[in-house]
Structures are given as C-alpha cells and as structure tokens.
Design a protein around this motif. Sequence first.
Motif, PDB file in Angstrom:
ATOM      1  N   HIS A  35     -71.341 -79.525 -22.167  1.00 50.26           N
ATOM      2  CA  HIS A  35     -70.108 -79.656 -21.386  1.00 50.26           C
ATOM      3  C   HIS A  35     -69.025 -80.096 -22.363  1.00 50.26           C
ATOM      4  O   HIS A  35     -69.043 -81.213 -22.851  1.00 50.26           O
ATOM      5  CB  HIS A  35     -70.389 -80.689 -20.275  1.00 50.26           C
ATOM      6  CG  HIS A  35     -69.186 -81.200 -19.570  1.00 50.26           C
ATOM      7  ND1 HIS A  35     -68.995 -82.534 -19.312  1.00 50.26           N
ATOM      8  CD2 HIS A  35     -68.113 -80.559 -19.064  1.00 50.26           C
ATOM      9  CE1 HIS A  35     -67.854 -82.691 -18.683  1.00 50.26           C
ATOM     10  NE2 HIS A  35     -67.303 -81.523 -18.513  1.00 50.26           N
ATOM     11  N   PHE A  36     -68.108 -79.170 -22.685  1.00 51.43           N
ATOM     12  CA  PHE A  36     -67.169 -79.416 -23.784  1.00 51.43           C
ATOM     13  C   PHE A  36     -65.725 -79.580 -23.357  1.00 51.43           C
ATOM     14  O   PHE A  36     -64.897 -80.034 -24.142  1.00 51.43           O
ATOM     15  CB  PHE A  36     -67.262 -78.273 -24.808  1.00 51.43           C
ATOM     16  CG  PHE A  36     -68.635 -78.067 -25.369  1.00 51.43           C
ATOM     17  CD1 PHE A  36     -69.316 -79.141 -25.944  1.00 51.43           C
ATOM     18  CD2 PHE A  36     -69.263 -76.837 -25.326  1.00 51.43           C
ATOM     19  CE1 PHE A  36     -70.598 -78.972 -26.469  1.00 51.43           C
ATOM     20  CE2 PHE A  36     -70.541 -76.656 -25.847  1.00 51.43           C
ATOM     21  CZ  PHE A  36     -71.213 -77.717 -26.417  1.00 51.43           C
ATOM     22  N   TYR A  37     -65.394 -79.140 -22.150  1.00 50.57           N
ATOM     23  CA  TYR A  37     -63.992 -79.201 -21.713  1.00 50.57           C
ATOM     24  C   TYR A  37     -63.915 -79.580 -20.238  1.00 50.57           C
ATOM     25  O   TYR A  37     -64.777 -79.208 -19.450  1.00 50.57           O
ATOM     26  CB  TYR A  37     -63.304 -77.839 -21.848  1.00 50.57           C
ATOM     27  CG  TYR A  37     -63.260 -77.265 -23.229  1.00 50.57           C
ATOM     28  CD1 TYR A  37     -62.218 -77.607 -24.099  1.00 50.57           C
ATOM     29  CD2 TYR A  37     -64.227 -76.371 -23.655  1.00 50.57           C
ATOM     30  CE1 TYR A  37     -62.175 -77.068 -25.379  1.00 50.57           C
ATOM     31  CE2 TYR A  37     -64.189 -75.825 -24.928  1.00 50.57           C
ATOM     32  CZ  TYR A  37     -63.163 -76.179 -25.791  1.00 50.57           C
ATOM     33  OH  TYR A  37     -63.118 -75.653 -27.053  1.00 50.57           O
ATOM     34  N   GLN A  38     -62.836 -80.277 -19.907  1.00 53.74           N
ATOM     35  CA  GLN A  38     -62.462 -80.485 -18.512  1.00 53.74           C
ATOM     36  C   GLN A  38     -60.988 -80.137 -18.393  1.00 53.74           C
ATOM     37  O   GLN A  38     -60.205 -80.435 -19.297  1.00 53.74           O
ATOM     38  CB  GLN A  38     -62.636 -81.950 -18.099  1.00 53.74           C
ATOM     39  CG  GLN A  38     -64.073 -82.429 -18.160  1.00 53.74           C
ATOM     40  CD  GLN A  38     -64.205 -83.873 -17.740  1.00 53.74           C
ATOM     41  OE1 GLN A  38     -63.250 -84.651 -17.847  1.00 53.74           O
ATOM     42  NE2 GLN A  38     -65.376 -84.238 -17.257  1.00 53.74           N
ATOM     43  N   ILE A  98     -59.123 -68.898 -19.306  1.00 56.25           N
ATOM     44  CA  ILE A  98     -59.533 -69.667 -20.491  1.00 56.25           C
ATOM     45  C   ILE A  98     -60.991 -70.111 -20.381  1.00 56.25           C
ATOM     46  O   ILE A  98     -61.793 -69.930 -21.296  1.00 56.25           O
ATOM     47  CB  ILE A  98     -58.614 -70.892 -20.665  1.00 56.25           C
ATOM     48  CG1 ILE A  98     -57.191 -70.425 -21.039  1.00 56.25           C
ATOM     49  CG2 ILE A  98     -59.173 -71.853 -21.717  1.00 56.25           C
ATOM     50  CD1 ILE A  98     -56.136 -71.513 -20.914  1.00 56.25           C
ATOM     51  N   ARG A 108     -65.147 -69.150 -22.446  1.00 52.48           N
ATOM     52  CA  ARG A 108     -65.830 -70.071 -23.364  1.00 52.48           C
ATOM     53  C   ARG A 108     -66.995 -70.802 -22.708  1.00 52.48           C
ATOM     54  O   ARG A 108     -67.747 -71.498 -23.379  1.00 52.48           O
ATOM     55  CB  ARG A 108     -64.828 -71.072 -23.957  1.00 52.48           C
ATOM     56  CG  ARG A 108     -64.181 -71.985 -22.947  1.00 52.48           C
ATOM     57  CD  ARG A 108     -63.056 -72.839 -23.558  1.00 52.48           C
ATOM     58  NE  ARG A 108     -62.491 -73.706 -22.526  1.00 52.48           N
ATOM     59  CZ  ARG A 108     -61.378 -74.407 -22.658  1.00 52.48           C
ATOM     60  NH1 ARG A 108     -60.691 -74.367 -23.790  1.00 52.48           N
ATOM     61  NH2 ARG A 108     -60.941 -75.172 -21.689  1.00 52.48           N
TER      62      ARG A 108
END
Lengths: 417, 417
Positions: free
Chosen positions: B36-39, B55, B59
């Motif tokens: 889990h790399f982005y919020q 976006i 990814r």
Amino acid sequence: MAAEVICVGTELLLGDILNSNSQYLAKELAELGVPHFYQTVVGDNIDRVHQAIEIAANRSSILIFTGGLGPTPDDLTTESISSYFNTPLVEHSEVIADIQQKFAQSGRVMTPSNRKQALQPAGADLLPNPAGTAPGMIWQPRAGLTIFTFPGVPREMQRMWRDTAVPFLKTQGYGQSTIYSRSLRFFGIPEAALAEKVNHLFNSANPTVAPYAGKGEVRLRISARAANEAEANALIEPIAQEIKQIAGVHYYGEDEDTLASVVGGLLKAKGQTLSVAESCTGGGLGQMLTDIPGSSEYFMGGVISYANRVKIDLLDVNAEDLAAEGAVSEIVARQMAAGVKTKLRTDWGVSITGVAGPGGGTDTKPVGLVYIGIASPNGNVEGIKYQLSSQRERELIRRMSASQGLNLLRQRLQIGD
Amino acid sequence: MAAEVICVGTELLLGDILNSNSQYLAKELAELGVPHFYQTVVGDNIDRVHQAIEIAANRSSILIFTGGLGPTPDDLTTESISSYFNTPLVEHSEVIADIQQKFAQSGRVMTPSNRKQALQPAGADLLPNPAGTAPGMIWQPRAGLTIFTFPGVPREMQRMWRDTAVPFLKTQGYGQSTIYSRSLRFFGIPEAALAEKVNHLFNSANPTVAPYAGKGEVRLRISARAANEAEANALIEPIAQEIKQIAGVHYYGEDEDTLASVVGGLLKAKGQTLSVAESCTGGGLGQMLTDIPGSSEYFMGGVISYANRVKIDLLDVNAEDLAAEGAVSEIVARQMAAGVKTKLRTDWGVSITGVAGPGGGTDTKPVGLVYIGIASPNGNVEGIKYQLSSQRERELIRRMSASQGLNLLRQRLQIGD
C-alpha cells in the motif's frame, strides 16, 4: 492557483499514526480561501515521492509537504524534491549552529546525521523551526510553482505554518477575507429535531449554518466570511439571536462554554453553593464541575455513594425506602440530593442514581434508567426520571447522566428558584 | 498487487472531519500484508474523481474508495467510477427493498433521492451495509483491477470491510500470515528511560518492539507476523517476559488493562474493599474506578472534599492541622485517607489533595504539587508527595494525580500488606 497537501511517511501507510496534519492544513487553506482539491499520502521512497511531485506539480501551483525532514536515512523529502528538480543541495551553516545550540541546551551532543537537516535545494529559503531541529523551506523551483516543506510533528508544523506560510499566502492575495465562526450549544434536544426547527437557515450562503452532534449534545456552527471580526459578528449576530429564540431552553452556551462552566457562572452570579451525591456516575459529575478552574468558589464537594450502605451512612437515605424502592428510584434520588445538601451545608444538592450497565438491568429497571435528584435553596426537592437507550455504552450512559444533572440544574438556576 | 485508498469528500478538503478511515484501512492492509503505497483525498467532483482513478488504476491493482455513497447530489463516487469505465448503472431492486424496510423500522418514509443508492455499475457485486442504507460494491472493471466502495461513515465502513473485503483479500492469497500484537503497559517511568532499558529489542525483526507514550503512561507494543495466534504468541511471549523482568514494578498490565481494572482485579482476588477521598481530582479517581463494570463488588464510594469544611465535617480531618499545614500537605492527605476508610468502613482508603492549577500555586506549594494518602488494612497510613510539572495543564495534572493514586495502591496490593 490551487494548493495540494502531500504527507510523506511510511508510518502513515502502515496506519501507525492518524494524519491530523492534513486536516489542519485543509482547515487553514479553507479559512484563507485557497482552493485545495487533492491530498496525497506517500511513503518514504524517492521514486514514489518523485511520482507524487510529478502529478501534483502539473495540477496545482502550491505544494505543501509535511514529514520526512528528520535526521534518519528514512527522511528523504528534501532530497527527493531537489533531485526531482535537478537542483543540488547546499548546506546552511546557520542551521548547524542552531541544531548544535538546541542540543547543548538539553545537554546532548549533535550527531553527524543531524547535519543532513541543514541541507536545502540551492535557491530555497529556510523556514526556521523554533520548536524543533528540522527547518522547512519555501522554494520556487520554476515560475508558477511554490513548494513548502514542514516537519511531520504537528506542533512544529503548525507553528511554522502560522509564522511563515500564512504571511506568504497573504502577500499572494489570499486571506483578505477570513472565515469567523461561532458555535451555539444545545442540550436535551436531538440533532434531527433541532435541525428541523432551523432548517430554513441551512441554505444561507454567508453566514453558513451547519449542525454537529457528539457526546450527547448538539452544536450549530455559524460561519461568516468577512474582512474582519466586527463585520463577521454583524453577519453572525442576527442568525444567532434567531436560533436562540427558536431553541429556547435547549440553548445553553457558545463556543468554549460547557454545561459545567455555565452552571458555575450562574452559581457565582447568585453567590450560591453546590454539592453532589453520585451513585452510577461514581464521581463523574464532580469531575465535570471541577474541570472548571475556580470552581472551589461554588462547588463544595460531594459523596460518592456507590454502595447502598454509604447512601444510608453518609447521606441519611432511609433504609426502608431503599429496601422497598431500590437504589435506582425517585425517592432515593430525592433523599440523596437532600442529604448531601444538608450534610455539606450548600444551597443546592444534585444527585444521580441509575443503571449504567452493561449488567445489572432488569425488566422494571433496565440499563439506561437514571433518576436525578435536585434539592433547591427554597427547600423544594425534585426527582426526575430519564430512560436513556439501553443500547448505549456504559461510558456514554454515565456521561449523559452527569450532563443531564448539570442541565437540569442550569435550567433551575436560569428560571430562578 | 498493491492497494490504494481513495477517500472522496469535500468535507475532508475543508478540514471539517478527520480522515480516520485512511488510518483504519492502512492498518488493516498492513496486517493482511497487502502492499500500500499511496492514499489520495479528492473532493465530490466527477472530473477530479476521474483523474484520481486514472492515476491510481495505472499504479495499483486494488482501489479502495470510501465516501460519496449517500443519497444527495454531492454523493457521486459510484457515478464517477461507472462513467470512467464507460459502464451503465443498473438499479438493484433488493437494495430499494432494504432501504424501505430500514426507513419503515424507524418510522420514516424513503425519499426518492435514496433510490440513487440502489444504482451500481453493471457487473458489480453488491456489498451489503447492515448498519446503514448505502451499499458498497466490489467490481472488476477490467482484468487485474479490483474496485471496492464503502460509505464514509467509519462504523459502517469498518463492518463492511471486515465482512467482505477481508475474506476477498484472503482468497487472493493475502492474510495467510497476520500480524498479532500485544501491548505491555507501564506507569511511573518516562518513555525515554524505559526505551533505554529495552533498547536492544528495538532492532528485532519478528517480533518487532515499539514504544508508545500518551496520557502519562507508556506502552511497548510487541508485534509478530505469524500464520496463527499460537505461533505469534510463541514469538511474543519470551520478549514479553524479558521486558516485564526489566521493567519490574513499573509494568502493570497488558492490552486493554487499565490501572483501575488491575486494581479492581487485585481487590476482588483479596476480597477487599476500597473508598476514596478526593480534593483536587474532584471525583476523577472515583470515576476511573467505576469505569469498570462490576466495580461495585469492591468500590464502596467516597467523599469529594473540595472545600476544607467538607474535609473536617465528613472526613474528620483535624482543623488545626489543616490550618497549620494547609489542605495540600502530607498530614491532611493521611487524615483524608484514614477518615474515608473509617467512615465508609472499607479495607483501603486512598486520598488525593493537590494544586491542579492554573491558579492557586505558591512558592512553597506550586501548581502540580500533589499528596496521595493510602490507608491500608493493617492500619498503616502513608502520605506520598509528588511534584508534577507546573507547566502541565489542569486536566493532565488531575488525571495524572488520580492515576498515581491507583498506581500506588496497585503496588501495595501486589506486594501484600
């Protein structure tokens, strides 16, 4: 010219900490009138921070970074920003001096890793951090794009935001009008019932009116956008008056007022004193009252009569009535209130006895049944019954019971005795 | 296969609410071992939600949406997702029936706007919402991409997450090993001092050990990744034992334990009873003790002796000692503890008297000075002095004082009397 918030920190992606910085910045941007359409959280990883910059710099003109300014290898926000814009880092000797001095003050020696915190992209201006070692920056890497960096520690970030970002945004034409808010507080009326009564105000544009509910009470927030506080108050005041008129006895105070502070103010104004007798709340009512500095002027104390024997021994509750009606009964509530008023020689006595749960409920006395007793200066002693929802948690039932006691006392103090 | 959290709601961009959903989901994903790399946070605007999808879908392979599933025109998460993937919305009659039934239960009539909540993209599976009217969905709009939607209300979202998303992720191979944690709780030792003693454990990889501080106490969380709870416990137990050994008397409990629950357990085990006499805490100690369901078994009650007269009248504090030494003194603390023990006929009596501030401090008795009295079953009566930092807020000084009283009692109950 929109602003975008980018919070950097793997600890956010692991859920170890709550992202309160993004709420703080969102509120600040809204108050300044700066458009703000996206927030991003990204971990401590150069490639992913690069990607976040790429996306944000193409849709927003102000990028606000928090986090990743510390001394450890994980902290790479500054490094990522400078490498994205192909700009070398330069060391600021005044930062090193500042860190050395802060370490010396607390008897520590600066570590080599702290030197990293003195590096900023060439051309960036330092944002001093009076509350910590990590400075931030303000930088325009290209025309039409401004980047702020702040540490992740909320206290440090907030102070630097106020001292540096707010003045900058004002020079850019923001914040010429500001949002001023006033909250009106209500007790004893559900949110939906109050909302229905003031429904016609919810479409108002300036000021706006919005309801908030929580902890058993309801607030209406009136927010006006205006050039200064006096203009805002001129917009807010008529709406506030109208709402108070409509809400009647349920309205109890504004902004930072609490039921305990309002009760305290009324008692002080009348030069009267109060004592409490608590069963199911176990001291919670006394605690609420003594949350208010200076409460010793009117609050004398009380008796936590958790066990029945204490009700009899210290409050002169009648043992036969207690046996016949049970501890959670109108007559016991009245005797507790009268007893504590007499024993502590106060003008008012307030008592609470109830079934807080989760166990202990019966068909006739379910969880959530509460009696409040009020002994008044004129000798009158009332017992008022409440049935709170049995589904509610022990903590909420106890807090609601104490608030209910304060609210009843407030109403009696306001109408006089 | 990484997951990405997208929270939709203009109220988040205005800072009106704190984004607790993203923390909850982050923690859950970490426990399941899902990368889990982005919020992202985005407002209630179709174009901008489209951009966020564009976006994220390039990814990450799992997109988790929260918010924007309500009945108002603002709520357009479902609509935005379906239009992004050029898929028509279809109405689910079972959702309409469910909403009608839920409205009927609370005596309301479903409004036409609620029909919108029954629309989902063709091909999506419904995620039922047992706690509200807005269902979510799970949908694979194309190979390798799974979309979840959940309402923004944390309680509803969390339940649906556990009931639907977690089982799905397990079928995808996640959560075969899970993180199990145990928290050890300490009182009376600063975080830095405890951290120094157990410093050698912080580099451990499985289990990991991490310190947390707050509300005047310290926790160490031991987290192990393992296939099941028994395996996790086998990893955690030796570390827990080592830490308890090192921390000695400062260790008081695990996980959901509180000082009050630990004291309660000790009193119950010994068949002993307790009463309290409170001055500066005003009922806070009694409240802590009665937070524990079933506390009536050992807690009899107490006296809130806020005014000096109440100390004399109800607790038999000696008026001359009170005048000579002042209310905040060792002798008065001892007399309060002995007095309440005698008056309430309990085995133990604990008292607190102090200067909570912000006013009322003097050179000899500054804000933060607190005396705790403990009257023991064997007749021994102690008075213990504490000086908390004068810089601390009234609320924290009061809470720390009550906790200190519980902690002293705990230590005496543990070593026996």
